[in-house]
Scaffold this motif. Sequence first.
Motif, PDB file in Angstrom:
ATOM      1  N   THR A 289       0.857  -1.188   0.000  1.00  0.00           N
ATOM      2  CA  THR A 289       0.000   0.000   0.000  1.00  0.00           C
ATOM      3  C   THR A 289       0.889   1.233   0.000  1.00  0.00           C
ATOM      4  N   PRO A 290       0.351   2.379  -0.398  1.00  0.00           N
ATOM      5  CA  PRO A 290       1.145   3.623  -0.318  1.00  0.00           C
ATOM      6  C   PRO A 290       1.654   3.874   1.098  1.00  0.00           C
ATOM      7  N   GLY A 291       0.830   3.538   2.100  1.00  0.00           N
ATOM      8  CA  GLY A 291       1.256   3.748   3.481  1.00  0.00           C
ATOM      9  C   GLY A 291       2.441   2.877   3.851  1.00  0.00           C
ATOM     10  N   HIS A 292       2.438   1.631   3.369  1.00  0.00           N
ATOM     11  CA  HIS A 292       3.553   0.729   3.689  1.00  0.00           C
ATOM     12  C   HIS A 292       4.828   1.177   2.988  1.00  0.00           C
ATOM     13  N   ARG A 293       4.706   1.644   1.734  1.00  0.00           N
ATOM     14  CA  ARG A 293       5.903   2.130   1.034  1.00  0.00           C
ATOM     15  C   ARG A 293       6.457   3.371   1.710  1.00  0.00           C
ATOM     16  N   SER A 294       5.578   4.227   2.206  1.00  0.00           N
ATOM     17  CA  SER A 294       6.034   5.397   2.953  1.00  0.00           C
ATOM     18  C   SER A 294       6.757   4.968   4.222  1.00  0.00           C
ATOM     19  N   PHE A 295       6.242   3.930   4.871  1.00  0.00           N
ATOM     20  CA  PHE A 295       6.872   3.382   6.074  1.00  0.00           C
ATOM     21  C   PHE A 295       8.273   2.864   5.749  1.00  0.00           C
ATOM     22  N   LEU A 296       8.415   2.132   4.616  1.00  0.00           N
ATOM     23  CA  LEU A 296       9.716   1.578   4.233  1.00  0.00           C
ATOM     24  C   LEU A 296      10.715   2.675   3.903  1.00  0.00           C
ATOM     25  N   ASN A 297      10.243   3.708   3.194  1.00  0.00           N
ATOM     26  CA  ASN A 297      11.141   4.818   2.866  1.00  0.00           C
ATOM     27  C   ASN A 297      11.594   5.563   4.112  1.00  0.00           C
ATOM     28  N   SER A 298      10.714   5.704   5.074  1.00  0.00           N
ATOM     29  CA  SER A 298      11.074   6.352   6.334  1.00  0.00           C
ATOM     30  C   SER A 298      12.093   5.504   7.089  1.00  0.00           C
ATOM     31  N   LEU A 299      11.890   4.183   7.070  1.00  0.00           N
ATOM     32  CA  LEU A 299      12.830   3.279   7.731  1.00  0.00           C
ATOM     33  C   LEU A 299      14.191   3.336   7.063  1.00  0.00           C
ATOM     34  N   VAL A 318      17.603  -5.388   2.988  1.00  0.00           N
ATOM     35  CA  VAL A 318      16.288  -5.971   3.234  1.00  0.00           C
ATOM     36  C   VAL A 318      15.190  -4.978   2.882  1.00  0.00           C
ATOM     37  N   VAL A 319      15.363  -3.732   3.334  1.00  0.00           N
ATOM     38  CA  VAL A 319      14.350  -2.702   3.065  1.00  0.00           C
ATOM     39  C   VAL A 319      14.290  -2.387   1.573  1.00  0.00           C
ATOM     40  N   LEU A 320      15.454  -2.265   0.933  1.00  0.00           N
ATOM     41  CA  LEU A 320      15.477  -1.970  -0.495  1.00  0.00           C
ATOM     42  C   LEU A 320      14.824  -3.073  -1.312  1.00  0.00           C
ATOM     43  N   ASP A 321      15.058  -4.325  -0.919  1.00  0.00           N
ATOM     44  CA  ASP A 321      14.420  -5.444  -1.628  1.00  0.00           C
ATOM     45  C   ASP A 321      12.902  -5.347  -1.540  1.00  0.00           C
ATOM     46  N   GLN A 322      12.407  -4.979  -0.365  1.00  0.00           N
ATOM     47  CA  GLN A 322      10.955  -4.845  -0.213  1.00  0.00           C
ATOM     48  C   GLN A 322      10.418  -3.700  -1.060  1.00  0.00           C
ATOM     49  N   LEU A 323      11.174  -2.617  -1.154  1.00  0.00           N
ATOM     50  CA  LEU A 323      10.745  -1.483  -1.964  1.00  0.00           C
ATOM     51  C   LEU A 323      10.760  -1.817  -3.454  1.00  0.00           C
ATOM     52  N   VAL A 324      11.762  -2.554  -3.895  1.00  0.00           N
ATOM     53  CA  VAL A 324      11.850  -2.945  -5.294  1.00  0.00           C
ATOM     54  C   VAL A 324      10.693  -3.863  -5.671  1.00  0.00           C
ATOM     55  N   LEU A 325      10.318  -4.756  -4.749  1.00  0.00           N
ATOM     56  CA  LEU A 325       9.228  -5.689  -5.026  1.00  0.00           C
ATOM     57  C   LEU A 325       7.869  -5.019  -5.007  1.00  0.00           C
ATOM     58  N   SER A 326       7.785  -3.881  -4.317  1.00  0.00           N
ATOM     59  CA  SER A 326       6.493  -3.207  -4.221  1.00  0.00           C
ATOM     60  C   SER A 326       6.149  -2.525  -5.544  1.00  0.00           C
ATOM     61  N   VAL A 327       4.870  -2.443  -5.838  1.00  0.00           N
ATOM     62  CA  VAL A 327       4.390  -1.813  -7.062  1.00  0.00           C
ATOM     63  C   VAL A 327       3.665  -0.540  -6.685  1.00  0.00           C
ATOM     64  N   PRO A 328       4.084   0.621  -7.180  1.00  0.00           N
ATOM     65  CA  PRO A 328       3.397   1.862  -6.828  1.00  0.00           C
ATOM     66  C   PRO A 328       1.914   1.795  -7.135  1.00  0.00           C
ATOM     67  N   ALA A 329       1.112   2.223  -6.173  1.00  0.00           N
ATOM     68  CA  ALA A 329      -0.335   2.160  -6.336  1.00  0.00           C
ATOM     69  C   ALA A 329      -0.849   3.322  -7.174  1.00  0.00           C
ATOM     70  N   GLN A 330      -0.120   4.401  -7.230  1.00  0.00           N
ATOM     71  CA  GLN A 330      -0.572   5.570  -7.959  1.00  0.00           C
ATOM     72  C   GLN A 330       0.487   5.992  -8.965  1.00  0.00           C
ATOM     73  N   LYS A 331       0.020   6.495 -10.041  1.00  0.00           N
ATOM     74  CA  LYS A 331       0.940   6.953 -11.085  1.00  0.00           C
ATOM     75  C   LYS A 331       1.842   8.061 -10.542  1.00  0.00           C
ATOM     76  N   GLY A 332       3.101   7.940 -10.873  1.00  0.00           N
ATOM     77  CA  GLY A 332       4.029   8.979 -10.457  1.00  0.00           C
ATOM     78  C   GLY A 332       4.773   8.661  -9.176  1.00  0.00           C
TER      79      GLY A 332
END
Length: 341
Positions: A289-299, A318-332
């Motif tokens: 979710t956008p909230g989880h990606r924001s959480f990962l970027n903050s971490l 570990v954090v970067l791998d999770q971010l790479v696997l995540s798919v942005p929910a919104q364009k941009g």
Amino acid sequence: MLFHTELIPESLPVPIRLTDRIVTIGSCFADVMGRQLTDHKLSVLNNPFGTVFNPVSIAKLLTMALRGTKPDESLYIERDGIWFHYDFHSSLWAHSQTELCERLTERLTQTADALRQADWLLLTLGTAVVYRHIQTGQVVANCHKTPGSQFEKYLYQIDHLRDDLVKVLKLLRRANPNLRILLTVSPVRHTSDTLPLNQASKSVLRVIAHELTVWNDWVQYFPSYEIMVDDLRDYRFYEADLIHPNALAQNYIFEKFAQSAFDHELRGFVTEWASIRKALAHRPLYGDTPGHRSFLNSLLKRLDTLRDLVDVEAERSVVLDQLVLSVPAQKGESLQTNSAE
């Protein structure tokens, strides 16, 4: 209303810093403390000889390491095709005596190098009850499941224990004049020795530890034993065997250790790192979710602020791998990474 007697250890006169190098030697409680220190990003060589309970064997191993002597040829033993050595824990083994000798010699050299560069030696004494190998007449660190008839078991005489530890402390001090020693008596009870004998054994160790701190201002004592038996004093703080402190007790003792032994900067780091470890263990309830990606970027940003202090590359990966696997929910939406990547 108080329901227990809280033990608040005195602060060490010279505190442990985040940049300090530490070696732990001794009983299984040395392993526990070493793992806790490692988990909090301190530089630790943790119990390189494996679990060693009695001070006689601890002193012998430290002396071997610092003097560069090889393991005693008469104390190798073969069982079911596997070779062990009576001076070392069973975790150190090999398929031949030659292979084991090479491994043990390497471990001794590694330990000597670490001790000469260390700021602290955390020495945990487990028991004053020893096993003497009848054939060689030597006290052993581990019987390696050899029949008990080959050993004599007894409480080592306090004066001899004191002499062994005094000699090895002098040797350590000569090898590294800046080394500080932190003594502990393991809170693990040796009930197989009977409770009365265990109490006599712990008392001997505690008396010697006290004397060594009185005679040497570079030797300190941390009361892990007293915290377990007087402060916690309840079987809910033990594992199912009713002998070993459980995770709750280990964490409580480590918190007391941090309050007593760490400087202000390290205590602050420990608090921050505990929060980061909790965040690293977090798993999202609703997937990406956008909230989880924001959480990962903050971490990731929090980890970046620590890169100059400690090695956090494994955690960042570990954090970067999770971010790479995540798919942005919104364009941009885009992945935020440190400019150094």
